[in-house]
Design a protein around this motif. Structure first.
Motif, mmCIF file in Angstrom:
data_model
loop_
_atom_site.group_PDB
_atom_site.id
_atom_site.type_symbol
_atom_site.label_atom_id
_atom_site.label_comp_id
_atom_site.label_asym_id
_atom_site.label_seq_id
_atom_site.Cartn_x
_atom_site.Cartn_y
_atom_site.Cartn_z
ATOM 1 N N GLY A 11 0.783 -1.233 0.000
ATOM 2 C CA GLY A 11 0.000 0.000 0.000
ATOM 3 C C GLY A 11 0.812 1.279 0.000
ATOM 4 O O GLY A 11 0.264 2.363 -0.193
ATOM 5 N N GLU A 12 2.135 1.184 0.210
ATOM 6 C CA GLU A 12 2.990 2.362 0.159
ATOM 7 C C GLU A 12 3.508 2.512 -1.271
ATOM 8 O O GLU A 12 3.909 1.522 -1.902
ATOM 9 C CB GLU A 12 4.154 2.248 1.140
ATOM 10 N N VAL A 13 3.530 3.745 -1.776
ATOM 11 C CA VAL A 13 3.704 3.955 -3.212
ATOM 12 C C VAL A 13 4.738 5.036 -3.511
ATOM 13 O O VAL A 13 4.816 6.051 -2.811
ATOM 14 C CB VAL A 13 2.354 4.369 -3.850
ATOM 15 N N ARG A 14 5.511 4.800 -4.584
ATOM 16 C CA ARG A 14 6.361 5.841 -5.146
ATOM 17 C C ARG A 14 6.152 5.838 -6.657
ATOM 18 O O ARG A 14 6.077 4.779 -7.278
ATOM 19 C CB ARG A 14 7.832 5.603 -4.799
ATOM 20 N N THR A 15 6.056 7.024 -7.242
ATOM 21 C CA THR A 15 5.729 7.145 -8.658
ATOM 22 C C THR A 15 6.688 8.077 -9.390
ATOM 23 O O THR A 15 7.347 8.930 -8.777
ATOM 24 C CB THR A 15 4.304 7.701 -8.847
ATOM 25 N N LYS A 16 6.691 7.894 -10.701
ATOM 26 C CA LYS A 16 7.404 8.818 -11.572
ATOM 27 C C LYS A 16 6.805 8.697 -12.963
ATOM 28 O O LYS A 16 6.501 7.590 -13.424
ATOM 29 C CB LYS A 16 8.900 8.502 -11.613
ATOM 30 N N GLY A 17 6.623 9.832 -13.640
ATOM 31 C CA GLY A 17 6.155 9.807 -15.015
ATOM 32 C C GLY A 17 4.678 9.504 -15.146
ATOM 33 O O GLY A 17 3.855 9.948 -14.341
ATOM 34 N N VAL A 18 4.345 8.683 -16.158
ATOM 35 C CA VAL A 18 2.943 8.447 -16.509
ATOM 36 C C VAL A 18 2.636 6.957 -16.585
ATOM 37 O O VAL A 18 3.532 6.118 -16.699
ATOM 38 C CB VAL A 18 2.605 9.104 -17.861
ATOM 39 N N ASN A 19 1.336 6.657 -16.546
ATOM 40 C CA ASN A 19 0.873 5.275 -16.641
ATOM 41 C C ASN A 19 0.669 4.873 -18.097
ATOM 42 O O ASN A 19 1.043 5.609 -19.020
ATOM 43 C CB ASN A 19 -0.400 5.083 -15.811
ATOM 44 N N THR A 20 0.054 3.721 -18.312
ATOM 45 C CA THR A 20 -0.120 3.202 -19.673
ATOM 46 C C THR A 20 -1.028 4.085 -20.523
ATOM 47 O O THR A 20 -0.993 4.014 -21.752
ATOM 48 C CB THR A 20 -0.706 1.780 -19.628
ATOM 49 N N GLN A 21 -1.855 4.904 -19.878
ATOM 50 C CA GLN A 21 -2.727 5.828 -20.618
ATOM 51 C C GLN A 21 -2.084 7.198 -20.838
ATOM 52 O O GLN A 21 -2.712 8.109 -21.356
ATOM 53 C CB GLN A 21 -4.053 6.014 -19.868
ATOM 54 N N GLY A 22 -0.835 7.334 -20.431
ATOM 55 C CA GLY A 22 -0.156 8.610 -20.587
ATOM 56 C C GLY A 22 -0.567 9.648 -19.566
ATOM 57 O O GLY A 22 -0.317 10.845 -19.744
ATOM 58 N N GLN A 23 -1.176 9.212 -18.463
ATOM 59 C CA GLN A 23 -1.618 10.117 -17.410
ATOM 60 C C GLN A 23 -0.773 9.914 -16.154
ATOM 61 O O GLN A 23 -0.081 8.906 -16.005
ATOM 62 C CB GLN A 23 -3.085 9.851 -17.049
ATOM 63 N N SER A 24 -0.868 10.882 -15.252
ATOM 64 C CA SER A 24 -0.266 10.676 -13.944
ATOM 65 C C SER A 24 -0.869 9.429 -13.312
ATOM 66 O O SER A 24 -2.016 9.081 -13.569
ATOM 67 C CB SER A 24 -0.534 11.892 -13.038
ATOM 68 N N TRP A 25 -0.094 8.745 -12.497
ATOM 69 C CA TRP A 25 -0.545 7.500 -11.894
ATOM 70 C C TRP A 25 -1.729 7.742 -10.969
ATOM 71 O O TRP A 25 -1.711 8.644 -10.133
ATOM 72 C CB TRP A 25 0.599 6.861 -11.117
ATOM 73 N N ARG A 26 -2.780 6.933 -11.117
ATOM 74 C CA ARG A 26 -3.966 7.019 -10.263
ATOM 75 C C ARG A 26 -3.834 6.017 -9.117
ATOM 76 O O ARG A 26 -3.616 4.823 -9.358
ATOM 77 C CB ARG A 26 -5.220 6.699 -11.068
ATOM 78 N N VAL A 27 -3.982 6.524 -7.897
ATOM 79 C CA VAL A 27 -3.833 5.686 -6.706
ATOM 80 C C VAL A 27 -5.018 5.926 -5.784
ATOM 81 O O VAL A 27 -5.423 7.074 -5.560
ATOM 82 C CB VAL A 27 -2.514 6.001 -5.973
ATOM 83 N N GLY A 28 -5.573 4.856 -5.242
ATOM 84 C CA GLY A 28 -6.714 4.972 -4.349
ATOM 85 C C GLY A 28 -6.307 5.028 -2.888
ATOM 86 O O GLY A 28 -5.308 4.428 -2.479
#
Length: 337
Positions: free
Chosen positions: A189-206
């Motif tokens: 449940g702990e998250v680190r992100t960079k860039g975009v997802n497969t849809q070219g958007q910022s990563w969506r996290v719940g």
């Protein structure tokens, strides 16, 4: 000359038609929980990632008999700490000071006594808690180069509230070392992100709704956020708890009182540049309560926070910092805030 030009044109066209690298998904178990890592790459780096995470496990897992933390806890005079241990220990000292002791990795004796640590639960009495509190406090332990010095051999460390976030960071840095520009690393449940997802958007996290659900069979979302270049960690008392004699005992132990935390925060989600920092602050904010926690967030430009709280009538409400509000895509449970 024309034929050479034609070849060049064909090469340019072929280059322009090259498909982007696919997104790789790596999944597994570590630190007693699941992980899911998604990244854009022609190469699968799963072996490198797991090797890097295992180094953290061998440094900070109290369940590994020969890990560094286990050897420190049993007062092994020969133990020399590594860089992974130093990174987490020094950050723990920093955040303990910033939260006035609300975050404290020397809380292990208390966590164990309540049955949430790496030893069996004790029979809780006021006398027991008072005696164990004598061995809790970050001022009672220090690092001198690659050695850990404790004022008393009964002092023990528990980094469960920060080591998982650090593992996320180590996995993310492994990907960055390989030149990966788009990724999401999630461990428990702990998250680190960079860039975009497969849809070219910022990563969506719940962000989960804080429902008492230790088996995670009734998972519901409270909010969805968009992340890029930051980390998110959430702490709550709605999964790791037990009921004894009709009373609920939650896993977050107040380092200064020695008892399970009772505050208005049901769930604390923290945004920070790295996941280790977000993880530790999320736990500290559960201890502090919403007013004191938000004061720390507002004074620290590198932090943002989202608290799900309960009011005096027992109703849930959300409290979030201005910076956190900017990344909210949706409040799923849109109650009065």
């Amino acid at each position: 000359m024309k034929s050479v030009f034609g070849v060049l044109v064909v090469l340019v066209l072929l280059a322009g038609c090259r498909q982007p690298a696919p997104y790789v998904v790596n999944e597994g178990m570590v630190f007693g929980t699941t992980y899911r890592i998604v990244y854009q790459s022609e190469v699968d780096y799963h072996a490198d990632i797991t090797a890097a995470i295992e180094e953290v496990n061998q440094s900070w897992s109290p369940f590994e008999k020969q890990s560094i933390i286990t050897r420190v806890n049993r007062n092994d005079s020969d133990v020399v700490v590594n860089d992974h241990f130093i990174n987490v220990f020094d950050k723990s000292v920093e955040i303990s000071k910033a939260t006035h002791g609300a975050f404290d990795i020397t809380v292990a004796p208390l966590v164990n006594a309540w049955g949430f640590g790496f030893k069996k639960k004790d029979s809780i009495t006021t006398e027991l808690i008072d005696s164990l509190r004598l061995f809790v406090g970050m001022e009672k332990v220090q690092r001198v180069d690659h050695r850990v010095m404790k004022q008393d051999g009964r002092i023990m460390l528990d980094a469960s509230a920060i080591a998982k976030g650090y593992g996320v960071d180590v996995a993310a840095l492994c990907l960055e070392k390989h030149g990966v520009a788009n990724y999401l690393v999630e461990i428990g449940g702990e998250v680190r992100t960079k860039g975009v997802n497969t849809q070219g958007q910022s990563w969506r996290v719940g962000i989960d709704k804080p429902i008492d659900d230790p088996t995670v069979q009734d998972r519901q979302l409270q909010a969805i956020v968009a992340l890029d270049g930051v980390s998110l960690a959430t702490s709550g008392n709605y999964r790791n708890f037990y009921v004894d004699g009709g009373r609920k005992f939650a896993h977050t132990i107040h380092p200064q009182t020695g008892y399970p935390v009772q505050s208005d925060i049901l769930s604390a989600s923290v945004i920070a540049p790295d996941c280790m920092t977000a993880d530790a602050y999320a736990t500290a904010f559960m201890v502090l309560g919403s007013d004191r926690a938000m004061a720390i967030v507002n004074a620290n430009p590198s932090l943002e926070a989202f608290f799900i709280c309960t009011d005096s009538q027992g109703e849930m409400r959300e409290i979030y910092s201005p910076g956190f509000e900017k990344i909210i895509v949706e409040i799923v449970d849109d109650r009065v805030r």
